[in-house]
Each structure stands twice: as structure tokens, then as C-alpha cells.
Design an enzyme around this catalytic site. Structure first.
Site, short mmCIF file in Angstrom:
data_model
loop_
_atom_site.label_atom_id
_atom_site.label_comp_id
_atom_site.label_asym_id
_atom_site.label_seq_id
_atom_site.Cartn_x
_atom_site.Cartn_y
_atom_site.Cartn_z
N LYS A 43 19.00 -35.92 64.34
CA LYS A 43 18.98 -35.05 64.45
C LYS A 43 18.18 -34.66 63.03
CE LYS A 43 21.93 -32.59 67.87
NZ LYS A 43 21.05 -31.89 68.59
N TYR A 60 29.66 -35.47 74.20
CA TYR A 60 28.53 -35.59 74.45
C TYR A 60 27.41 -36.43 73.74
CZ TYR A 60 24.21 -33.56 75.54
OH TYR A 60 21.86 -33.15 76.34
N ASP A 65 28.65 -42.45 67.71
CA ASP A 65 27.10 -41.26 67.76
C ASP A 65 27.43 -40.47 66.89
OD1 ASP A 65 25.78 -39.91 68.51
OD2 ASP A 65 26.67 -39.77 70.66
C1 LIG Z 1 26.73 -36.17 69.95
C2 LIG Z 1 25.31 -36.08 70.37
N1 LIG Z 1 24.97 -37.59 71.22
C3 LIG Z 1 23.84 -37.08 71.37
C4 LIG Z 1 23.07 -36.69 71.72
C5 LIG Z 1 21.83 -36.42 71.94
O1 LIG Z 1 21.01 -36.31 71.80
P1 LIG Z 1 19.28 -35.72 71.89
O2 LIG Z 1 19.35 -34.52 72.00
O3 LIG Z 1 18.01 -36.01 70.41
O4 LIG Z 1 18.98 -36.35 72.58
C6 LIG Z 1 23.30 -35.21 71.17
C7 LIG Z 1 23.30 -33.47 70.88
O5 LIG Z 1 22.73 -33.15 70.24
C8 LIG Z 1 24.49 -34.83 70.57
O6 LIG Z 1 24.73 -34.08 69.55
#
Ligand SMILES: Cc1ncc(COP(=O)(O)O)c(C=O)c1O
Length: 409
Positions: free
Chosen positions: A248, A118, A220
Site C-alpha cells: 500500500k 485480514y 503484517d
Molecule cells: C493487513 C493487510 N494485509 C494484506 C492485505 C492484502 O493486500 P493486497 O490487497 O495488496 O493483496 C491487505 C489488504 O487490504 C491488508 O489490509
């Protein structure tokens, strides 16, 4: 009203340290932690004090300020490899920036992503994050699946989807799209698809293949950053990507994300005029929160990580032991600060399809039974820990898990 209903967190009213309080008067030991940011527990005093002090300085300047510079210097010193750091406000936006940079830098269009990973909810990235297997095509060459109604079909043309943790499949995907792939993006530990670590040498293999094929490697680390240790999963596995994305835990609950990476790639923002915007980027409070969070996380050479990892390791080990005691096919996989409890008689899953083949109904029933006992975990029985989850919280959690498993058994 059943006991289970009374315990369900309908609506939260406040949270402090490892606990969440709801409007119905229930108290939950919280292992959701806002889906990861609250690495220091809820409402950590040093962070909220620093934010409170910063409030009178204003919130947004639409121009640089010392807080941004201080934070980027601190982060560059801590994280593996970044030559340049650029701030955004959410992980979704930071992913979009990284993908745009990769396209501008390489002159190619396609992004290769992995099934079950994700990367935020944008049209460009919310593809095959949790695809129904009857729509996902063959495991050797999955079909990109849009994750939401309202996404234009055209976005699927720019994405190549591949099964994770399998270098041969990645090689074939590169062969099928020779010279077209701008970047490979992945969660270095597939947390969203099941808290699954990469196999031995896999990350290095992906990085080498990217280099060979002229594509960028984007890690990521939105979840794993500052959670799989202070320096994230890349440092843990000894591999540095061209670009990395953090969010986060970096600001312990305040909205902050960033792209960190190679100067020559980041410089396309200037050299090629790559557009990156966002009114709240670099806002004063998020900078203050992140600086204060780093002070805590770095203190005494990472003492907080050491105790969190000790508590998390014990929790993982004793949950697995409780599963055996109750003759439940529970397997625990992940890292002390982020792991998942799977229900399966088979081996631990290594990719999205294997994770999807585990018994999700039982995982949901476990989540509900835990909820009834005052322990809040993610719906797929995913557990985030914070530095506020101390030994006494773990004792309480294990006693509750014992009762929850007795009900399931
Ligand atoms: C691995 C990863 N990348 C990107 C995101 C997107 O981040 P945001 O919710 O701050 O837009 C998330 C959100 O849970 C994530 O787990």
C-alpha cells in the site's frame, strides 16, 4: 432520485489530492484513498513525474536493476530491523511468501492468525477475517472460518485462530498445538477489524512467546507501514518481528509489496530453494514510485507526517466532540492517519468480537449520511488520511460531519 443516491460514488472518473470525482459529476472528499495506498493524496506530482520519467526505461526486466537495489537500501535504512528485503506486487502475495518462508525455516506447518485480522484473499490466509459470530466458536478457542465460497476445507487444517490482544489465549493456543506452529501473523494494529491498537506490552509479549515456542513472529504492516509514521507500527510500539510485510503506502498508489526480515529466514529462499515468483515483482515503475514517495515522506525530517498527524488528531478530537454535541454514542479510535468511528455506549473495543458488538447499522448510516454530504469514508466508518488532507479539507469535513450527525440524531 434522492439526494443520497445522487451523492453515492457509483463509479469514479478521476482523483486528485484529497478529492475523488465520479462519473455523475459529484466531488467527494476521499477518506478511502484506495483502501490506504494514497498516503500522499491522489496523483501526487513528484511520484507521477518520477514514474513518467521511468516509462521510457522499460517496465519489466526479469532480472535485477539499480532501482531495486536503491530502494531496498533506502527501505533497510528506514524500517526497523530488516536485514533483507524482497519485493512482490501485492500484499496477498507477500503474505504467502512470508508464510512459506516460515514453514520452510521451522519445518512446521500451522500458521496462527487472529480473528478479525485480514491478510489478503488467498485460500491460505482469508480465514476468520470477518467471521459471522454464530459460526466462529467460543472466544477462548475460535473455529477457523473460510471467508469465501470456493475455498477448500483442507486449508482450515493448517490454521489456528486465536482472539487478539490477550496473551493468555495465545499461550493456551500454543499449548494446544505444541511444536506445530510455524508462525504467528498479525496486523500490529488491527485495522481491518476496527483500527484497534494493541494493549500495553502485548506485541512484546507475543514476540517473546514466539521465541520461547520456536515460532516466527510476522507483522503484517500492509496498512500500518508508512502510515503509523514513516517506520510503521513496529517502530511505534518498539517491537521488531522476525518478518514484516509492507505494501500500500510504500509506493503511494503503485503496485508494490515486500517482505523484510531476518537474514537467516530470508536466506531459505537460497539455501533451501524456497520458491517465490511473480512476473511484475520489482517492476521499474513501482520502484520509481516508491523512491519518489520516500523522498517526499522523509523530507525535512518527516514534515509531511507532522502536519498529517496534526490534522488527523484534530479531526479525531472534533468528530468525538460533534458526537457529544448531537448526543450520539460515537467513539473514535486509532491513529491520526487511520482511525474508525464506532457507535457504542460501552468501552472502546479491544478485539474483533467487541468491535462486532458495536452498532454496525448506525456506523453504516453514518457512512451514508457523510456520503450525502460529500465525504467518502469506508463502510465501517473507517478513515484513511493523506498528506493532502490539510486544515481547509478538515474544516470542510467537520462541517459536513456536523450536518451528517444532525441527520442521524
Ligand atoms: C493487513 C493487510 N494485509 C494484506 C492485505 C492484502 O493486500 P493486497 O490487497 O495488496 O493483496 C491487505 C489488504 O487490504 C491488508 O489490509
Amino acid at each position: 432520485m434522492s439526494a443520497m443516491r445522487a451523492r453515492r460514488c457509483r463509479c469514479s472518473s478521476s482523483a486528485a489530492r484529497a478529492r475523488l470525482y465520479d462519473v455523475d459529476g459529484n466531488v467527494h472528499i476521499d477518506y478511502v484513498l484506495g483502501n490506504g495506498p494514497a498516503i500522499l493524496g491522489h496523483a501526487p506530482k513528484p511520484v507521477i513525474d518520477a514514474v513518467a520519467r521511468s516509462l521510457a526505461l522499460g517496465q519489466v526486466y526479469a532480472g535485477q536493476h539499480p532501482g531495486e537495489t536503491m530502494l531496498s537500501e533506502r527501505l533497510s535504512a528506514v524500517l526497523p530491523g530488516p536485514e533483507v528485503v524482497r519485493f512482490a506486487t501485492s500484499g496477498t502475495e507477500a503474505v504467502l511468501m512470508a508464510m512459506r518462508l516460515a514453514r520452510a525455516f521451522t519445518g512446521r506447518t500451522k500458521i496462527l492468525k487472529f480473528e478479525g485480522h485480514y491478510h489478503g484473499w488467498s485460500d491460505q490466509a482469508y480465514i476468520s477475517a470477518r467471521p459471522p459470530l454464530n459460526e466462529a466458536g467460543p472466544a477462548e478457542s475460535p473455529v477457523p472460518v473460510a471467508g469465501s465460497p470456493g475455498m477448500p476445507k483442507s486449508v482450515l487444517d493448517d490454521v489456528v485462530v486465536c482472539g487478539w490482544n490477550d496473551l493468555e489465549r495465545l499461550k493456551s493456543a500454543f499449548d494446544r498445538h505444541d511444536g506445530e506452529i510455524a508462525a504467528v501473523i498479525m496486523e500490529p494494529v488491527m485495522v481491518n477489524g476496527g483500527a484497534i491498537p494493541p494493549g500495553d506490552g502485548y506485541l512484546k509479549g507475543v514476540r517473546d512467546l514466539c521465541r520461547e515456542k520456536g515460532a516466527l513472529f510476522i507483522c503484517d504492516e500492509v496498512i500500518t507501514g508508512f502510515r503509523v509514521g514513516l517506520r510503521g507500527a513496529m517502530a511505534h510500539f518498539g517491537v521488531t518481528a522476525d518478518l514484516a510485510i509492507y505494501a500500500k503506502a510504500v509506493a503511494a498508489g503503485f503496485p508494490l509489496a515486500m517482505v523484510a526480515g531476518r537474514r537467516d529466514v530470508m536466506d531459505t529462499l537460497i539455501d533451501k530453494g524456497v520458491m517465490h515468483g511473480g512476473t511484475y515483482n520489482g517492476n521499474v515503475q513501482s520502484m520509481a514510485a516508491s523512491l519518489a514517495a520516500l523522498d517526499e515522506l522523509e523530507r525535512d525530517d518527516g514534515a509531511l507526517y507532522r502536519s498529517m498527524e496534526k490534522c488527523g488528531t484534530r479531526l479525531m478530537r472534533e468528530l468525538a466532540a460533534l458526537g457529544k454535541k448531537h448526543k450520539l454514542p460515537i467513539k473514535v479510535q486509532g491513529f491520526p492517519a487511520i482511525f474508525q468511528t464506532f457507535f457504542t455506549d460501552g468501552p472502546l473495543p479491544r478485539n474483533y468480537r467487541e468491535s462486532a458488538a458495536c452498532d454496525r447499522d448506525r456506523a453504516l448510516a453514518f457512512h451514508q449520511a457523510l456520503q450525502e454530504e460529500g465525504v467518502r469514508v469506508g463502510q465501517q466508518a473507517k478513515w484513511f488520511l493523506s498528506t493532502a488532507h490539510d486544515e481547509s479539507v478538515i474544516d470542510e469535513t467537520l462541517a459536513a460531519a456536523d450536518r451528517a450527525m444532525a441527520k442521524l440524531a
